[in-house]
Design an enzyme around this catalytic site. Structure first.
Site, PDB file in Angstrom:
ATOM      1  N   HIS A  74      -1.512   6.537   2.105  1.00 26.91           N
ATOM      2  CA  HIS A  74      -1.532   5.584   3.210  1.00 26.91           C
ATOM      3  C   HIS A  74      -1.409   6.379   4.508  1.00 26.91           C
ATOM      4  O   HIS A  74      -0.479   7.176   4.671  1.00 26.91           O
ATOM      5  CB  HIS A  74      -0.389   4.579   3.102  1.00 26.91           C
ATOM      6  CG  HIS A  74      -0.515   3.451   4.067  1.00 26.91           C
ATOM      7  ND1 HIS A  74      -1.270   2.329   3.810  1.00 26.91           N
ATOM      8  CD2 HIS A  74      -0.026   3.291   5.320  1.00 26.91           C
ATOM      9  CE1 HIS A  74      -1.222   1.517   4.851  1.00 26.91           C
ATOM     10  NE2 HIS A  74      -0.479   2.079   5.779  1.00 26.91           N
ATOM     11  N   CYS A  85       0.780  -1.240   0.000  1.00 22.40           N
ATOM     12  CA  CYS A  85       0.000   0.000   0.000  1.00 22.40           C
ATOM     13  C   CYS A  85       0.813   1.294   0.000  1.00 22.40           C
ATOM     14  O   CYS A  85       0.735   2.091  -0.933  1.00 22.40           O
ATOM     15  CB  CYS A  85      -0.944   0.009   1.201  1.00 22.40           C
ATOM     16  SG  CYS A  85      -2.118  -1.363   1.240  1.00 22.40           S
TER      17      CYS A  85
END
Length: 530
Positions: A111, A57
């Site tokens: 993120h 991510c």
């Protein structure tokens, strides 16, 4: 910037899913029931072979949103903020904000945490603080009712939404907020950039239970290649530690690192993943329906993508954390009014909402597709151009001091001109770090200080070639002469990448192939820090 300048600028709706592979109807998946995304695709340019730069991510999102590769952001884990770690790089929303856009973030775009300075990069990237759904706080708690009637932190977690805290789930809350923001901008002359990040189909599969009914377990099938390839170098294998940690998976007592998961549980994982995808499709449908209902569909560029894919049992693997196509290949869809689709007076609506639970059978045809390989670092320059801004210039080989530039390509011409042939020079570069030559408990997510090997992977239209090279995390230097292992998959004969022929292939032929590639891109990828 005056209103006269704004008149030629398009709004942007940037939609990102988490861990969404190309398991969509518009990508030819016959199992997936995704009518809202397929409807969007039917009015869009669909890039069939788009790839992330790292299949996890934070590194992937940072790479895409700065248009810099992981070796430039120097983010391979979750523990650094690029502005202080590598360079003060301008982000995609920051660029739009600097050009007069009102920029907004909902859900998981950057993120969260250290990787975006605990602020989602506000105030650099956003005109207002980012929104995160309040119910996400329960995502890692014991919310899944087990067979014993107690709550567990399970992988498989279909729920009755009415019984959840607040009677809702994170992606539902994000959609509500995004619709509210669209309504607030509908009558404003200032162009907007709205990024909406959905948490699913990321694990745990905490989703409304009704979506499971779309995928009867008796109709689910295993991955076509569920075994670990015999010639797969151990360094290439990801042991899916985050899946193993879930309560229901721990009960299976699966041996580390190669498993396998029992077949009946594999089928249930695949069922829940597809159900989570349909759940995301419903949220996308709600969002696009609101855009359409507010009269904004004809003035808004819509982008739909994912940060990376997710293995569903292929090669005996689960989750992301690898260089295989199932982990790096992502959906990438661009809708541009009057370019990919024309409105007519006969149309009642551009994106009418489709209830996937009651109308899962609806199918749409893609009108415009690109088969040649593209990358997520291409999104920044392409979207800038399509919205009416000047695309950032190409970065020099060493670009740590360059605040605004791109390591990707402007793909806008692909939306205006039909693809004529395969482009052998089109290459996607992905990479993945490892702590050792064999699978370890931290192989999926090694901290920077633990990285000893970097797997650099080239994906063209006819092959995937990966070298696992020695890496020094203190100097960020890769040693191209320290080859730990290699992989080569020829896609015409092996589309699933199950037969590693690296050890038996005539490497002079591969070197001959590589000499035809753009030299600057190869040099900067493999030799940037040597």
């Amino acid at each position: 910037y005056s209103i006269l300048v704004f008149l030629h600028l398009r709004n942007v709706l940037f939609i990102m899913a988490d861990d969404l592979r190309t398991s969509l109807g518009c990508y030819g998946d016959a199992v997936a029931k995704t009518p809202n995304i397929d409807q969007l695709a039917s009015r869009s340019q669909v890039f069939l072979n788009a790839f992330a730069q790292q299949a996890v991510c934070a590194p992937s999102r940072t790479s895409m949103l700065t248009s810099r590769r992981p070796d430039t952001t120097r983010l391979y884990d979750f523990n650094s903020y690029w502005r202080t770690h590598s360079g003060n790089y301008t982000t995609l929303p920051q660029y739009f904000k600097s050009r007069g856009y009102h920029t907004m973030s909902v859900g998981k775009v950057f993120h969260p945490g250290i990787a975006s300075n605990h602020s989602d990069d506000f105030p650099y990237s956003w005109s207002a603080p980012a929104y995160h759904p309040p119910s996400f706080r329960y995502e890692k708690e014991k919310m899944c009712k087990g067979e014993d009637g107690k709550l567990h932190a399970n992988l498989l977690c279909a729920v009755n939404v009415a019984e959840q805290p607040g009677g809702t789930l994170p992606d539902m809350e994000s959609t509500d907020e995004a619709v509210r923001l669209l309504k607030s901008r509908a009558d404003d002359d200032t162009p907007f950039f709205l990024a909406v990040g959905f948490h699913k189909p990321h694990i745990p599969f905490r989703i409304p239970q009704e979506y499971l009914s779309l995928y009867p377990i008796g109709e689910m099938t295993l991955a076509p290649d569920p075994d670990v390839p015999t010639l797969l170098p151990p360094v290439a294998y990801n042991p899916w530690a985050d899946v193993r940690r879930r309560d229901d998976v721990q009960k299976l007592n699966i041996s580390f690192p190669y498993g396998p998961i029992p077949k009946d549980f594999q089928l249930r994982i695949r069922q829940h993943y597809y159900a989570a995808v349909s759940y995301v499709d419903a949220q996308v449908g709600r969002l696009l329906g609101a855009l359409d209902g507010l009269g904004l569909a004809d003035s808004t560029v819509v982008v739909l993508c994912s940060d990376h894919g997710w293995s569903l049992g292929e090669h005996g693997e689960w989750a992301k954390y690898s260089n295989f196509d199932v982990a790096t290949r992502v959906p990438l869809i661009f809708y541009v009014p009057s370019v990919t689709s024309w409105s007519t007076w006969l149309q009642d609506s551009t994106f009418p909402f489709i209830d996937v639970v009651t109308q899962p059978q609806l199918r749409f045809e893609n009108n415009k597709v690109t088969r040649n390989v593209v990358e997520l670092v291409d999104v920044f320059p392409t979207l800038s151009h399509l919205a009416g801004l000047e695309a950032p210039k190409r970065c020099p080989d060493i670009s740590f001091q360059e605040e605004l530039c791109t390591e990707g390509d402007n793909m806008a011409s692909a939306l205006r001109h039909q693809e004529r042939k395969q482009n052998e020079e089109a290459i996607s570069f992905s990479q993945y770090p490892r702590p050792a030559d064999t699978p370890q408990v931290n192989s999926d997510l090694p901290d920077l200080e633990d990285i000893k090997i970097m797997g650099y992977s080239l994906r063209s239209w006819d092959y995937r070639y990966t070298l696992w090279l020695g890496f020094n995390p203190k100097t960020f230097q890769v040693n191209v002469s320290d080859v730990h292992a290699g992989e080569l998959y020829m896609l015409a004969d092996d589309p699933g990448q199950d037969k590693n022929i690296y050890s038996v292939f005539d490497h002079s032929l591969m070197m001959a192939k590589m000499t035809s590639l753009p030299r600057v891109r190869l040099d900067s990828f493999f030799c940037r820090n040597t």
